[in-house]
Design a protein around this motif. Structure first.
Motif, PDB file in Angstrom:
ATOM      1  N   PRO A   2       0.753  -1.326   0.113  1.00  0.00           N
ATOM      2  CA  PRO A   2      -0.167  -0.086  -0.031  1.00  0.00           C
ATOM      3  C   PRO A   2       0.969   0.922   0.132  1.00  0.00           C
ATOM      4  O   PRO A   2       2.034   1.294   0.523  1.00  0.00           O
ATOM      5  CB  PRO A   2      -0.800  -0.018   1.393  1.00  0.00           C
ATOM      6  N   LEU A   3       0.242   2.491  -0.601  1.00  0.00           N
ATOM      7  CA  LEU A   3       1.056   3.636  -0.290  1.00  0.00           C
ATOM      8  C   LEU A   3       1.261   3.967   1.144  1.00  0.00           C
ATOM      9  O   LEU A   3       0.671   4.013   1.864  1.00  0.00           O
ATOM     10  CB  LEU A   3       0.051   4.675  -1.181  1.00  0.00           C
ATOM     11  N   ILE A   8      -1.912  10.186  -0.893  1.00  0.00           N
ATOM     12  CA  ILE A   8      -2.853  10.587  -1.589  1.00  0.00           C
ATOM     13  C   ILE A   8      -3.170  12.034  -1.214  1.00  0.00           C
ATOM     14  O   ILE A   8      -3.414  12.880  -2.347  1.00  0.00           O
ATOM     15  CB  ILE A   8      -4.067   9.708  -1.218  1.00  0.00           C
ATOM     16  N   GLU A   9      -3.215  12.397  -0.191  1.00  0.00           N
ATOM     17  CA  GLU A   9      -3.372  13.902   0.102  1.00  0.00           C
ATOM     18  C   GLU A   9      -2.123  14.796  -0.458  1.00  0.00           C
ATOM     19  O   GLU A   9      -2.282  15.603  -0.919  1.00  0.00           O
ATOM     20  CB  GLU A   9      -3.422  14.175   1.755  1.00  0.00           C
ATOM     21  N   ALA A  19      -7.564  15.649  -9.811  1.00  0.00           N
ATOM     22  CA  ALA A  19      -6.672  15.154 -10.748  1.00  0.00           C
ATOM     23  C   ALA A  19      -6.057  14.073 -10.152  1.00  0.00           C
ATOM     24  O   ALA A  19      -5.312  13.286 -10.640  1.00  0.00           O
ATOM     25  CB  ALA A  19      -5.389  15.991 -10.952  1.00  0.00           C
ATOM     26  N   VAL A  20      -6.714  13.339  -8.925  1.00  0.00           N
ATOM     27  CA  VAL A  20      -6.253  12.273  -8.199  1.00  0.00           C
ATOM     28  C   VAL A  20      -7.440  11.213  -8.161  1.00  0.00           C
ATOM     29  O   VAL A  20      -8.295  11.524  -7.488  1.00  0.00           O
ATOM     30  CB  VAL A  20      -5.495  12.306  -6.866  1.00  0.00           C
ATOM     31  N   LEU A  21      -7.462  10.010  -8.902  1.00  0.00           N
ATOM     32  CA  LEU A  21      -8.453   9.139  -8.578  1.00  0.00           C
ATOM     33  C   LEU A  21      -7.757   7.937  -7.941  1.00  0.00           C
ATOM     34  O   LEU A  21      -6.685   7.303  -8.141  1.00  0.00           O
ATOM     35  CB  LEU A  21      -8.812   8.942 -10.102  1.00  0.00           C
ATOM     36  N   THR A  22      -8.934   7.415  -7.162  1.00  0.00           N
ATOM     37  CA  THR A  22      -8.670   6.495  -6.257  1.00  0.00           C
ATOM     38  C   THR A  22      -9.735   5.445  -6.248  1.00  0.00           C
ATOM     39  O   THR A  22      -9.661   4.169  -5.883  1.00  0.00           O
ATOM     40  CB  THR A  22      -8.255   6.666  -4.631  1.00  0.00           C
ATOM     41  N   ASP A  43      -2.906   2.059  -6.681  1.00  0.00           N
ATOM     42  CA  ASP A  43      -3.495   2.838  -5.634  1.00  0.00           C
ATOM     43  C   ASP A  43      -4.180   4.049  -6.059  1.00  0.00           C
ATOM     44  O   ASP A  43      -5.150   4.687  -5.471  1.00  0.00           O
ATOM     45  CB  ASP A  43      -2.611   2.869  -4.557  1.00  0.00           C
ATOM     46  N   ALA A  44      -3.502   4.786  -7.080  1.00  0.00           N
ATOM     47  CA  ALA A  44      -3.987   5.999  -7.603  1.00  0.00           C
ATOM     48  C   ALA A  44      -3.652   6.390  -9.090  1.00  0.00           C
ATOM     49  O   ALA A  44      -2.490   5.772  -9.501  1.00  0.00           O
ATOM     50  CB  ALA A  44      -3.428   7.140  -6.837  1.00  0.00           C
TER      51      ALA A  44
END
Ligand SMILES: Cc1cc2nc3c(=O)[nH]c(=O)nc-3n(C[C@H](O)[C@H](O)[C@H](O)COP(=O)(O)OP(=O)(O)OC[C@H]3O[C@@H](n4cnc5c(N)ncnc54)[C@H](O)[C@@H]3O)c2cc1C
Length: 470
Positions: A2-3, A8-9, A19-22, A43-44
């Motif tokens: 996992p990241l 993600i933030e 612009a960030v899809l999860t 993950d994204a």
């Protein structure tokens, strides 16, 4: 894996929240590979809007050794854009045409521009960007560069590598290398851009390019010839080249079964000939001079070919619509083949002078291995690139046929290598041909490639596992 927490933030603060899809439904268009044979896990998906934002994303990932896969139009055919964890960077928002310098015959673009948009923008300025391939409505120039795409104009204009003067690349540590030269002559040490062209995203992410433009064709003729003997394909090629020179822009071969399958499976397609022939050649001639009478030129060449017994028939496109109909017979072969059942594909090249010999020997070998197999070969014969595709015997079990893929690879690729050819003329290596490259590439080639990879991407975060394992 996992990241790391907070990634993600941080990605959102660099590229923007939108612009960030999860979420799985949002990721779906990015994780499905063109033929549906493989699927990415990630993950994204991040869609940065500038080279600087791309560099920041890469820097963030590099800091925690998160793997990155760049994708453009996702039309690649060897699994090069398939991620196995980590982050996918889509170039779709890097879609600006920055400048067209018609006098310098160059165009500066961002890597996410769709190829067809680049062609149209060049045409608006009375110029030609000659890269042309079946996926041009959705593939992006960064992907074309990363796979050194070929297509139907290679005979006259070369591969993508030949159409580029400068590149900008985000390196694996997040630095931006700007090699945005618009020069036709520049001999200052190693020509670094060539490292990234054809590297399938394993050495860095291409963010901009300076492309070469050519004079826009003002006259064109499209013609399909029918031939009864395989060797006559090369005789015809030689004759047309000698008589028409580099006005010959495309020379595409189609085996009888290719045309037959298109007519059978693709709506609104029709056989343009009265009778059946074992081989067809689709040719296009173009010239930047509107006054050039290409029709008379090619008629003279075809007349001589007819007299010499090289061709049996020919049909001319009398309009653009008819030209598109003829091209459709060529472009729809892969789709028609899929509808016919199982197919095993080889995208190979041999020296142009050996193409007919290859076709004959390879066909004999695969037919001996599996009686009833149908050789549905077609492709860019004028540059030595043959899509040596095999269609399952009628009534054969589709899966049982596909299960023999590796056996046919060995048979076909052994012959290709024995004839000084390449097991990947287009599309690259990706995941699909990794084992074949390992099998056939000289040890020193692999050693040099690995040295370059380690020098530019020591932590192996850029599209890891593609082309070769470190
Ligand atoms: C109908 C059809 C016809 C085709 N005809 C041809 C043909 O005639 N000739 C030919 O050569 N190919 C052909 N292809 C294959 C494909 O279209 C080309 O390989 C195309 O160049 C891929 O572009 P893309 O933007 O879709 O790349 P993607 O599929 O998104 O990516 C391909 C590879 O490039 C990498 N990549 C993408 N963008 C970047 C970037 N900005 N920086 C670094 N790496 C990047 C990816 O990681 C991946 O390894 C065809 C495909 C289809 C579906």
């Amino acid at each position: 894996m996992p990241l790391p927490d907070g990634t993600i933030e941080k990605l959102k603060s660099i590229a923007g929240a939108g612009a960030v899809l999860t979420e799985a439904p949002d990721l779906a268009p990015y994780v499905r590979e063109e033929r549906g044979l493989m699927e990415s896990t990630c993950d994204a998906v991040v869609r940065p809007g500038s080279a600087e934002a791309t560099a920041e994303v890469v820097k963030l990932c590099a800091g925690t050794k998160v793997p990155i896969v760049a994708i453009g139009g996702n039309t690649g055919l060897v699994g090069g854009g398939v991620a196995e964890g980590g982050v996918i960077i889509s170039t779709e928002r890097l879609n600006r045409i920055i400048e067209i310098d018609a006098l310098n015959h160059t165009m500066t673009v961002e890597a996410g521009c769709i190829l067809a948009d680049i062609q149209a923008a060049a045409e608006n300025e009375n110029c030609l960007f000659p890269l042309s391939l079946g996926a041009e409505g959705s593939c992006r120039i960064g992907g074309n560069l990363a796979t050194n795409a070929g297509g139907v104009g290679v005979l006259r204009y070369g591969n993508t590598r030949d159409l580029v003067l400068g590149l900008e690349v985000v390196l694996a540590d997040g630095r931006i290398w700007s090699g945005m030269s618009a020069l036709r002559k520049d001999n200052t040490g190693y020509d670094l851009k060539h490292l990234f062209i054809g590297a399938e995203g394993t050495l860095g992410i291409i963010t901009k390019a300076v492309l070469k433009l050519y004079p826009l064709p003002r006259s064109k003729v499209t013609v399909m010839a029918a031939l009864d003997q395989l060797d006559n394909i090369l005789a015809l090629f030689d004759r047309v080249r000698a008589m028409c020179g580099d006005r010959l822009t495309a020379f595409e071969m189609i085996a009888e079964i290719g045309l037959e399958l298109v007519v059978r499976h693709i709506p609104e397609s029709r056989d343009p000939f009265a009778g059946r022939h074992p081989w067809y050649v689709l040719m296009e001639l173009t010239s930047p001079r509107a006054s050039d009478d290409l029709r008379t030129e090619i008629e003279a060449a075809l007349g001589a070919a007819f007299e010499a017994g090289e061709i049996s028939d020919a049909v001319f496109a009398e309009s653009e619509a008819q030209a598109l109909e003829l091209w459709k017979l060529r472009e729809e072969i892969p789709d028609a083949q899929t509808r016919e059942g199982g197919s095993i594909k080889h995208d190979i090249s041999v020296p142009v002078s050996k193409t007919c010999e290859f076709m004959r020997r390879a066909s004999e070998l695969v037919e001996a291995e599996m009686p009833g197999i149908r050789v549905c070969a077609f492709g860019h014969m004028g540059d030595g690139n043959i899509h040596f595709n095999l269609t399952q015997p009628v009534s054969y079990d589709k899966q049982a046929f596909i299960d023999r893929w590796a056996d046919f690879n060995r048979i076909v690729h052994d012959l290709v290598v024995a004839m000084n050819g390449s097991i990947s003329a287009e599309h690259g290596i990706g995941l699909v041909k990794r084992g074949e490259l390992q099998h056939y590439a000289p040890a020193i080639d692999l050693e040099l490639m690995r040295s370059i990879k380690r020098a530019l991407d020591p932590d192996n975060i850029m599209n890891p596992g593609k082309i070769f394992d470190l």
